[in-house]
Design a protein around this motif. Structure first.
Motif, short mmCIF file in Angstrom:
data_model
loop_
_atom_site.label_atom_id
_atom_site.label_comp_id
_atom_site.label_asym_id
_atom_site.label_seq_id
_atom_site.Cartn_x
_atom_site.Cartn_y
_atom_site.Cartn_z
N THR A 150 -9.72 -17.16 -45.44
CA THR A 150 -8.85 -16.66 -44.37
C THR A 150 -7.71 -15.75 -44.83
OG1 THR A 150 -7.51 -18.69 -44.48
CG2 THR A 150 -9.33 -18.64 -42.89
N VAL A 151 -7.06 -16.10 -45.92
CA VAL A 151 -5.85 -15.37 -46.31
C VAL A 151 -6.13 -13.90 -46.64
CG1 VAL A 151 -4.06 -15.21 -48.08
CG2 VAL A 151 -4.53 -17.40 -46.96
N PRO A 152 -7.18 -13.57 -47.41
CA PRO A 152 -7.44 -12.14 -47.66
C PRO A 152 -7.71 -11.36 -46.37
CG PRO A 152 -8.64 -13.51 -49.23
CD PRO A 152 -8.09 -14.44 -48.20
N VAL A 153 -8.32 -12.02 -45.41
CA VAL A 153 -8.60 -11.34 -44.13
C VAL A 153 -7.30 -11.07 -43.38
CG1 VAL A 153 -9.64 -11.65 -41.85
CG2 VAL A 153 -10.95 -12.17 -43.91
N ILE A 154 -6.42 -12.05 -43.32
CA ILE A 154 -5.14 -11.86 -42.63
C ILE A 154 -4.33 -10.75 -43.30
CG2 ILE A 154 -2.93 -12.94 -42.03
CD1 ILE A 154 -4.51 -15.61 -41.81
N LYS A 155 -4.29 -10.76 -44.63
CA LYS A 155 -3.59 -9.70 -45.36
C LYS A 155 -4.21 -8.34 -45.06
CE LYS A 155 -1.91 -12.44 -49.30
NZ LYS A 155 -2.03 -12.66 -50.76
N GLU B 277 -9.46 -27.16 -48.91
CA GLU B 277 -8.32 -26.28 -48.69
C GLU B 277 -8.49 -24.96 -49.44
OE1 GLU B 277 -4.97 -28.50 -50.01
OE2 GLU B 277 -4.79 -29.66 -48.14
N ASP B 278 -8.89 -25.05 -50.71
CA ASP B 278 -9.01 -23.85 -51.52
C ASP B 278 -10.03 -22.88 -50.93
OD1 ASP B 278 -7.11 -24.80 -53.26
OD2 ASP B 278 -8.54 -25.49 -54.78
N GLU B 279 -11.15 -23.42 -50.47
CA GLU B 279 -12.19 -22.56 -49.90
C GLU B 279 -11.71 -21.94 -48.59
OE1 GLU B 279 -15.69 -20.50 -49.26
OE2 GLU B 279 -14.92 -21.46 -51.07
N GLU B 280 -11.05 -22.74 -47.78
CA GLU B 280 -10.56 -22.22 -46.50
C GLU B 280 -9.51 -21.14 -46.71
OE1 GLU B 280 -8.81 -24.03 -42.30
OE2 GLU B 280 -9.65 -25.41 -43.80
N LEU C 297 -5.29 -12.69 -32.13
CA LEU C 297 -6.51 -12.86 -32.90
C LEU C 297 -6.46 -14.23 -33.57
CD1 LEU C 297 -6.64 -9.33 -34.59
CD2 LEU C 297 -8.05 -10.13 -32.66
N ASP C 298 -7.55 -14.99 -33.46
CA ASP C 298 -7.61 -16.35 -34.00
C ASP C 298 -8.55 -16.34 -35.20
OD1 ASP C 298 -6.83 -19.10 -33.81
OD2 ASP C 298 -8.84 -19.58 -33.08
N VAL C 299 -7.99 -16.47 -36.39
CA VAL C 299 -8.77 -16.41 -37.63
C VAL C 299 -9.03 -17.84 -38.12
CG1 VAL C 299 -8.81 -15.63 -40.03
CG2 VAL C 299 -7.81 -14.18 -38.25
N GLY C 300 -10.31 -18.17 -38.31
CA GLY C 300 -10.66 -19.51 -38.77
C GLY C 300 -11.62 -19.49 -39.93
N GLY C 301 -11.40 -20.40 -40.90
CA GLY C 301 -12.25 -20.45 -42.08
C GLY C 301 -13.03 -21.73 -42.25
N GLU C 302 -13.00 -22.61 -41.22
CA GLU C 302 -13.76 -23.85 -41.27
C GLU C 302 -14.47 -24.02 -39.93
OE1 GLU C 302 -13.03 -28.45 -42.60
OE2 GLU C 302 -11.61 -27.63 -41.15
N ILE D 140 -12.08 -14.62 -34.57
CA ILE D 140 -12.53 -14.02 -35.83
C ILE D 140 -12.87 -15.19 -36.76
CG2 ILE D 140 -11.96 -12.55 -37.79
CD1 ILE D 140 -12.07 -10.97 -35.28
N ASN D 141 -14.12 -15.61 -36.75
CA ASN D 141 -14.56 -16.70 -37.62
C ASN D 141 -15.02 -16.12 -38.95
OD1 ASN D 141 -14.17 -19.00 -35.98
ND2 ASN D 141 -16.02 -18.53 -34.82
N VAL D 142 -14.31 -16.44 -40.03
CA VAL D 142 -14.71 -15.97 -41.36
C VAL D 142 -15.43 -17.12 -42.06
CG1 VAL D 142 -13.06 -14.12 -41.59
CG2 VAL D 142 -12.33 -16.42 -42.15
N THR D 143 -16.49 -17.55 -41.42
CA THR D 143 -17.28 -18.69 -41.88
C THR D 143 -18.76 -18.29 -41.93
OG1 THR D 143 -17.53 -19.45 -39.60
CG2 THR D 143 -15.70 -20.37 -40.86
#
Length: 337
Positions: free
Chosen positions: A133-138, A126-129, A110-115, A78-81
Motif C-alpha cells: 500500500t505505501v508505495p502506491v499512496i506515495k 503487516e510488512d506485506e500490507e 480513494l480507498d487503498v487496501g492491501g489485504e 483501489i485494491n492492491v491485492t
C-alpha cells in the motif's frame, strides 16, 4: 426497554412545511419508525419524537477529511491485492494503481487496501500490507493526485505508514476490534476514521452468521465502538460508520439492513455503504462474475442515497457518479452544479 428511531426518509421535490431535513442534507422526513427488541414496529410523527432522539437525525454532518456531507459522495476502491473477490490483481503494480486512480477522477475519496477481506481470505502480515500500500499512496501523491486517500486496514503499523505517505483517513473493516493500538494511533494523528461492523474475520465470517436482530445488533455494535473511539480521543466529528454489508451476513441480513439504512443516522455520524459487486447482488441478479454486477451495484447505491447515506464505496466510479448526477437531477427537477 430501548427504542430505536428510524427516520422514514423522503426525497420528493414536494416537501411539507412540517418536514425535518434529514441530517442537513438532501432528504427529509415527517415520520419515524420506532423499533424495539420487545415490541412490534410502529410509526410515529416526527413532531412527537423527543428532542434527544430527534436531534441526531437532523443535525448537519460536518466535513470529514475536507469532504462536505451535504451531497452524495463516491469512494473509489483501489485494491492492491492479488486476491480481492472482484478486482484482485488489477491494481497490483504501482503503475496500474496510479492509472486506475486517474480513471477515478470523479471519486471524492480513494480507498487503498492491501489485504483482501473477501470471505475466506487469508491473513496478510503487516510488512506485506505496508509493502503493497505505501508505495502506491506515495506514487499517487507524486503523480499530483490530491483526492483524499483512505487506508483500508485493521493494523496500526500499516495505518501509521500510510498516514506518513499521504493518506488522510483510516477505514477499519474490523470496527477497531482487531488491533487495540489503531484507535490510539488515529487519535494521536488526528486522523478521521470509518468504523465498520463485521461478524467474525474474513476467513470465517460467512460460516453461518447469526443475529438476534441484525438491524439492532449492528446499530448497538457501532454505537458501542463510536463511544469507545470518542473515549480514546477521536472526536465524533471525525468518525464515519459503515454497517458492513456482506461481512458476516446472509442475503436476508443484507437486505434487512439495506431496507432500513436510515436507522443508522441515529448514531450521529455520516454513513458509508460498501456493497459494490458483492455476492448478494449476484444472487439476486443471477450474475456469477463479480465484474458483471455493476448495474445491480448502481441500484443498491441509489437506494442507499434515498436513505440519506452520505458515501458509497464502489468499484465503478464513473458509472456511479453519472448515475448519482442523474438521480439527483430527476429527484429535484433541476440539474445540480
Amino acid at each position: 426497554m430501548t427504542d430505536y428511531y428510524r427516520p422514514i426518509a423522503q426525497v420528493d421535490a414536494a416537501r411539507p412545511e412540517n418536514a425535518h431535513r434529514l441530517v442537513g442534507a438532501w432528504g427529509w422526513f415527517t415520520e419515524v419508525e420506532v423499533l424495539s427488541r420487545s415490541q412490534p414496529p410502529r410509526i410515529m410523527a416526527a413532531a412527537d419524537v423527543d428532542s434527544v432522539h430527534l436531534r441526531p437525525l437532523m443535525e448537519p454532518r460536518v466535513p470529514i477529511a475536507g469532504i462536505s456531507m451535504d451531497r452524495p459522495r463516491v469512494m473509489g476502491i483501489i485494491n492492491v491485492t492479488p486476491d480481492s473477490f472482484s478486482d484482485g490483481g488489477k491494481h497490483s503494480s504501482i503503475e496500474a494503481a496510479v492509472a486506475g486512480s486517474l480513471n477515478m477522477k470523479d471519486a471524492d475519496i480513494l480507498d487503498v487496501g492491501g489485504e483482501s477481506t473477501r470471505p475466506g481470505a487469508s491473513f496478510v502480515s503487516e510488512d506485506e500490507e505496508i509493502a503493497r500500500t505505501v508505495p502506491v499512496i506515495k506514487a499517487l501523491r507524486t503523480a499530483g493526485i490530491t483526492t483524499p486517500i483512505s487506508i483500508d486496514t485493521r493494523k496500526a503499523a500499516v495505518a501509521a505508514c500510510a498516514l506518513d505517505a499521504g493518506a488522510n483517513l483510516v477505514n477499519d473493516v474490523s470496527g477497531f476490534t482487531f488491533d487495540p493500538a489503531l484507535a490510539l494511533l488515529c487519535a494521536d494523528r488526528s486522523a478521521p476514521v470509518c468504523v465498520m461492523h463485521a461478524q467474525g474475520d474474513p476467513a470465517t465470517m460467512q460460516q453461518d452468521p447469526r443475529y438476534d436482530d441484525v438491524l439492532l445488533d449492528v446499530f448497538d455494535f457501532l454505537k458501542h465502538q463510536i463511544d469507545m473511539l470518542i473515549a480514546k480521543g477521536i472526536p465524533k466529528e471525525r468518525i464515519l460508520a459503515d454497517p458492513g454489508i456482506g461481512f458476516g451476513k446472509t442475503l436476508e441480513h443484507n437486505l434487512r439492513l439495506l431496507s432500513r439504512l436510515s436507522l443508522f443516522h441515529g448514531l450521529g455520524v455520516p454513513l458509508l455503504l460498501g456493497a459494490s459487486r458483492k455476492k448478494f447482488i449476484g444472487t439476486i441478479s443471477k450474475t456469477n462474475a463479480a465484474h458483471d454486477r455493476m448495474p445491480g451495484s448502481l441500484a443498491v447505491a441509489l437506494a442507499a442515497l434515498k436513505h440519506g447515506t452520505q458515501i458509497v464505496r464502489v468499484h465503478d466510479v464513473p458509472e456511479t457518479a453519472q448515475a448519482i448526477a442523474l438521480w439527483r437531477a430527476a429527484m429535484a427537477g433541476c440539474a445540480h452544479g
